[in-house]
Structure formats: structure tokens, C-alpha cells
Design an enzyme around this catalytic site. Structure first.
Site, PDB file in Angstrom:
ATOM      1  N   SER A  36       0.779  -1.237   0.151  1.00  0.00           N
ATOM      2  CA  SER A  36      -0.021  -0.043   0.085  1.00  0.00           C
ATOM      3  C   SER A  36       0.898   1.193   0.073  1.00  0.00           C
ATOM      4  CB  SER A  36      -0.972   0.166   1.202  1.00  0.00           C
ATOM      5  OG  SER A  36      -1.476   1.384   1.118  1.00  0.00           O
ATOM      6  N   THR A  83      -8.704  -1.265   2.876  1.00  0.00           N
ATOM      7  CA  THR A  83      -8.792  -1.646   1.367  1.00  0.00           C
ATOM      8  C   THR A  83      -9.052  -3.052   1.300  1.00  0.00           C
ATOM      9  OG1 THR A  83      -7.351  -1.689  -0.535  1.00  0.00           O
ATOM     10  CG2 THR A  83      -6.190  -2.055   1.440  1.00  0.00           C
ATOM     11  N   LYS A  87     -13.885  -3.628   2.126  1.00  0.00           N
ATOM     12  CA  LYS A  87     -14.504  -2.566   2.246  1.00  0.00           C
ATOM     13  C   LYS A  87     -15.983  -2.888   2.254  1.00  0.00           C
ATOM     14  CE  LYS A  87     -11.220  -0.076  -0.973  1.00  0.00           C
ATOM     15  NZ  LYS A  87     -10.995   0.693  -2.142  1.00  0.00           N
ATOM     16  N   ASP A 123     -13.284   7.090  -2.324  1.00  0.00           N
ATOM     17  CA  ASP A 123     -12.989   6.405  -3.818  1.00  0.00           C
ATOM     18  C   ASP A 123     -13.805   6.964  -4.787  1.00  0.00           C
ATOM     19  OD1 ASP A 123     -10.959   4.655  -2.947  1.00  0.00           O
ATOM     20  OD2 ASP A 123     -12.306   3.149  -2.590  1.00  0.00           O
ATOM     21  N   ALA A 149     -17.376  -3.766 -14.568  1.00  0.00           N
ATOM     22  CA  ALA A 149     -18.556  -2.895 -13.709  1.00  0.00           C
ATOM     23  C   ALA A 149     -19.086  -4.041 -12.701  1.00  0.00           C
ATOM     24  CB  ALA A 149     -19.730  -2.526 -14.490  1.00  0.00           C
ATOM     25  N   GLY A 151     -17.171  -5.859 -10.892  1.00  0.00           N
ATOM     26  CA  GLY A 151     -16.230  -6.015  -9.685  1.00  0.00           C
ATOM     27  C   GLY A 151     -16.502  -4.951  -8.612  1.00  0.00           C
ATOM     28  N   ASN A 173     -19.339  -6.093 -18.517  1.00  0.00           N
ATOM     29  CA  ASN A 173     -18.675  -7.082 -17.953  1.00  0.00           C
ATOM     30  C   ASN A 173     -18.498  -8.401 -18.478  1.00  0.00           C
ATOM     31  OD1 ASN A 173     -17.508  -6.973 -15.359  1.00  0.00           O
ATOM     32  ND2 ASN A 173     -18.915  -8.715 -14.651  1.00  0.00           N
ATOM     33  N   VAL A 176     -22.047 -10.845 -17.926  1.00  0.00           N
ATOM     34  CA  VAL A 176     -23.063 -10.029 -17.882  1.00  0.00           C
ATOM     35  C   VAL A 176     -23.955 -10.268 -16.580  1.00  0.00           C
ATOM     36  CG1 VAL A 176     -24.802 -10.700 -19.613  1.00  0.00           C
ATOM     37  CG2 VAL A 176     -24.290  -8.172 -19.415  1.00  0.00           C
TER      38      VAL A 176
HETATM   39  P1  ATR Z   1     -13.516  -7.597  -7.004  1.00  0.00           P
HETATM   40  O1  ATR Z   1     -13.038  -6.213  -7.120  1.00  0.00           O
HETATM   41  O2  ATR Z   1     -14.945  -7.821  -6.531  1.00  0.00           O
HETATM   42  O3  ATR Z   1     -12.568  -8.296  -5.841  1.00  0.00           O
HETATM   43  P2  ATR Z   1     -12.568  -9.268  -9.173  1.00  0.00           P
HETATM   44  O4  ATR Z   1     -12.908 -10.491  -9.027  1.00  0.00           O
HETATM   45  O5  ATR Z   1     -10.960  -8.798  -8.850  1.00  0.00           O
HETATM   46  O6  ATR Z   1     -13.549  -8.213  -8.183  1.00  0.00           O
HETATM   47  O7  ATR Z   1     -12.857  -8.613 -10.650  1.00  0.00           O
HETATM   48  C1  ATR Z   1     -12.910  -7.326 -11.128  1.00  0.00           C
HETATM   49  C2  ATR Z   1     -13.393  -7.324 -12.322  1.00  0.00           C
HETATM   50  O8  ATR Z   1     -12.522  -7.663 -13.280  1.00  0.00           O
HETATM   51  C3  ATR Z   1     -14.555  -7.908 -12.807  1.00  0.00           C
HETATM   52  O9  ATR Z   1     -15.330  -7.119 -13.358  1.00  0.00           O
HETATM   53  C4  ATR Z   1     -14.133  -9.064 -13.585  1.00  0.00           C
HETATM   54  O10 ATR Z   1     -15.169  -9.566 -14.430  1.00  0.00           O
HETATM   55  P3  ATR Z   1     -15.891 -10.790 -14.101  1.00  0.00           P
HETATM   56  O11 ATR Z   1     -16.791 -10.043 -13.383  1.00  0.00           O
HETATM   57  O12 ATR Z   1     -16.607 -11.462 -15.425  1.00  0.00           O
HETATM   58  O13 ATR Z   1     -15.120 -11.931 -13.473  1.00  0.00           O
HETATM   59  C5  ATR Z   1     -12.913  -8.315 -14.462  1.00  0.00           C
HETATM   60  N1  ATR Z   1     -11.969  -9.211 -14.923  1.00  0.00           N
HETATM   61  C6  ATR Z   1     -11.152  -9.951 -14.518  1.00  0.00           C
HETATM   62  N2  ATR Z   1     -10.320 -10.627 -15.396  1.00  0.00           N
HETATM   63  C7  ATR Z   1     -10.956 -10.186 -16.754  1.00  0.00           C
HETATM   64  C8  ATR Z   1     -10.800 -10.592 -17.975  1.00  0.00           C
HETATM   65  N3  ATR Z   1      -9.755 -11.336 -18.252  1.00  0.00           N
HETATM   66  N4  ATR Z   1     -11.601  -9.935 -18.764  1.00  0.00           N
HETATM   67  C9  ATR Z   1     -12.592  -9.216 -18.699  1.00  0.00           C
HETATM   68  N5  ATR Z   1     -12.790  -8.987 -17.453  1.00  0.00           N
HETATM   69  C10 ATR Z   1     -11.914  -9.330 -16.300  1.00  0.00           C
END
Ligand code: ATR
Length: 298
Positions: A36, A83, A87, A123, A149, A151, A173, A176
Site C-alpha cells: 500500500s 482496502t 470495504k 474512492d 462494472a 467487480g 462486464n 453480464v
Molecule cells: P472484486 O473487485 O470484486 O474483487 P474481481 O474478481 O477482482 O472483483 O474482478 C474485477 C473485475 O475484473 C470484474 O469485473 C471481472 O469480470 P468478471 O465479473 O466477469 O469476473 C474483471 N475481469 C477480471 N479478469 C478479466 C478478464 N480477463 N477479462 C475481462 N474482465 C475481467
């Protein structure tokens, strides 16, 4: 003094402040936390303002967020930043959550007030300030595409866009179906923003993205070496703003592709600084740590 503290170090002042010339009174916690950049920014601001306090990192495992906050409060902390992955968990253990933070679905800043523990989200407003500063764009009335969107980061930014009165949010996303709940949530915020949902293989993606004044990457794609650009060149139009929440590497494949297409681009460094400065001002109203924090980040 430690680079990273653990929850057990929050037992008493003697243990926590061993070897330090000032008491730890602010912190960021998450898991992992060693990377961080928040301590660097906040400590520089505290030092510049002559506030005798340390800002430390604490590794906190999931499920122990309430305990961590309770211990900090008992030790007389002013506040903390939260973080990944805490959150959401922290929202459930604050005495009061700011309505905007609740709408964003996440708390990243806590302040220990005399009458209770209050949760905020900097944020979202930090993102709004960052696109204003780096791209000269106001969210109000804008059409914005959010990649990733579904995540945690993407959901919060989509909510910030709606709260800020964007004309349209294009939620993109890979999966979807993950957007259904977000769509309901955003609709309930009642701002009248037009909501559209798509995955990356939608035949209408390119035209819909070109139709947006701002494209934002909130996904993790671009962090790792060898990651693809996430969008084909057909999605960009000259003059359009493209913001990547990733700041390391400073130019992701998405930003490189957008630049080559004549877009104006910015990375997540500005959002990191603005969210930090807004958090600091919740703890120390009236201060303006922005330039100090930017310099400390290098
Ligand atoms: P969080 O922020 O909740 O921990 P994450 O699992 O780290 O979420 O994922 C963050 C975003 O990156 C998600 O929107 C994820 O898409 P999915 O919901 O379909 O998993 C997106 N993401 C991660 N790898 C990806 C890839 N290779 N192509 C497109 N989107 C991806």
C-alpha cells in the site's frame, strides 16, 4: 517499528509504539497490505502539517474487521483507511455509514468520533475529482462506459456516476449476469441515468463505447504483464477520455491503444491521490494535503 503490523500488535500502546518517536494514530488495513502506498502519502501530509502521529499498515484477515476497528478505537486512533478485501465487511461494523458510501456499496475511510465510528467512501468522489483534474471532464451529463462494472471497484464507480448525474452508464462486464443486481441497485438510486448492460463480445460494443465521452477501466485487466488491451481499437474515437484505475504500470495496454487512437488518457494515480486527500480532510477538516501527497507518491 514494523513495515506491516498485525491485529495482535493493537494490544496496547507499549507494544504498538515500541521504537517509534510518535504514536500510531492512523492506519490502512487490508490483506495483503505490504504494497500500500497510503502510508507514504499520509505520513508526508501529517509531517507537513506538524501533526505528531504515525500512519501505519496493518494486515487484517477477513472476519476480523470489527475487532480491528474496536482495538484502534480503544487505543485512541483518529481513523483509518480500508482496502481490499474489507470495504464491504467494514460497512456492517460502523455505527453510522455515510449515505453516499452506502450507495456506493463500500467504505474505504473510517473516522472515530466521540459518539461513534463513522464510515465514508472517498474512492467515488476521488474518481470524480481525478477525471476533472486529468481529463477536464465533469461526470454530470456525461455518457460513461465502465469496464469491469461487476467487480467491487466497478460497482462503486458506476454508483458514483449515477449519483453525479451522468446521462448514461454503459456497464460492461465479461460475465453480464453479474450486473443484474447492480442494475437494480443503480435504478433504485433514482437519478434517471440511462443504464445499459453489455459483455465484451456484444456486437454493439464498439458503437456504444464510441458514443461515450469517457471510458473507464475498473477491472484488473492490465495489471499483469502480457494482459490484452481489453477493447479493440474500433471502440475508441479521437478526443474521447479514457481513464484506467490501474496506476502500475502507468500506461496499460488499454491506455496505449487509446492514445494511439487519439484519445486523451489518464491512469489511476490521480484517483489514488484524491481519495487519500479526501480521507485526510475527513480527519483534519480545512487542510489541503493534495500537493504534498502527490509529491510523496513520486
Ligand atoms: P472484486 O473487485 O470484486 O474483487 P474481481 O474478481 O477482482 O472483483 O474482478 C474485477 C473485475 O475484473 C470484474 O469485473 C471481472 O469480470 P468478471 O465479473 O466477469 O469476473 C474483471 N475481469 C477480471 N479478469 C478479466 C478478464 N480477463 N477479462 C475481462 N474482465 C475481467
Amino acid at each position: 517499528m514494523k513495515e506491516v503490523y498485525e491485529i495482535d500488535d493493537l494490544a496496547n500502546r507499549t507494544l504498538l509504539d515500541a521504537g517509534a518517536d510518535r504514536p500510531a494514530r492512523l492506519a490502512v488495513f487490508g490483506q495483503p497490505i505490504a504494497h500500500s502506498a497510503s502510508p507514504r502519502m499520509h505520513q508526508a501530509a501529517l509531517d507537513a502539517d506538524g501533526i505528531a502521529a504515525r500512519y501505519i499498515r496493518i494486515e487484517v484477515p477477513p472476519g476480523r474487521v470489527g475487532e480491528a476497528l474496536g482495538r484502534m478505537r480503544d487505543l485512541g486512533f483518529i481513523g483509518c483507511n480500508i482496502t481490499v478485501p474489507h470495504k464491504l465487511e467494514v460497512m456492517g461494523v460502523c455505527d453510522e455509514v455515510d449515505p453516499a458510501a452506502r450507495a456506493l456499496g463500500a467504505v474505504n475511510t473510517v473516522r472515530f468520533d466521540a459518539d461513534g465510528t463513522r464510515g465514508f467512501n472517498t474512492d467515488g468522489p476521488g474518481f470524480a475529482a481525478a477525471v476533472r483534474e486529468t481529463l477536464g471532464l465533469e461526470l454530470r451529463g456525461l455518457r460513461v462506459a465502465i469496464l469491469g462494472a461487476g467487480g467491487g471497484a466497478g460497482r462503486a464507480l458506476a454508483a458514483q456516476c449515477v449519483l453525479s448525474g451522468v446521462e448514461r452508464v454503459l456497464l460492461v462486464n465479461r460475465t453480464v449476469s453479474k450486473l443484474d443486481e447492480l442494475e437494480k441497485h443503480l435504478g433504485a438510486l433514482g437519478s434517471g441515468s440511462d443504464l445499459r448492460l453489455m459483455d465484451f463480445s456484444d456486437p454493439g460494443l464498439a458503437e456504444s463505447c464510441r458514443d461515450c465521452g469517457l471510458i473507464v477501466n475498473a477491472s484488473s485487466v492490465g495489471l499483469k504483464a502480457g494482459d490484452p488491451a481489453l477493447l479493440p481499437d474500433s471502440c475508441f474515437t479521437p478526443g474521447q477520455g479514457v481513464y484506467d484505475c490501474i496506476y502500475q504500470p502507468p500506461v496499460t495496454p488499454l491506455l496505449a491503444a487509446a492514445l494511439a487512437c487519439g484519445c486523451r488518457v489518464a491512469n489511476g494515480r490521480s484517483m489514488l491521490i484524491h481519495q487519500g486527500a479526501l480521507a485526510y480532510r475527513l480527519w483534519f477538516p480545512g487542510r489541503d494535503p493534495l500537493l504534498t501527497m502527490a509529491a510523496a507518491l513520486g
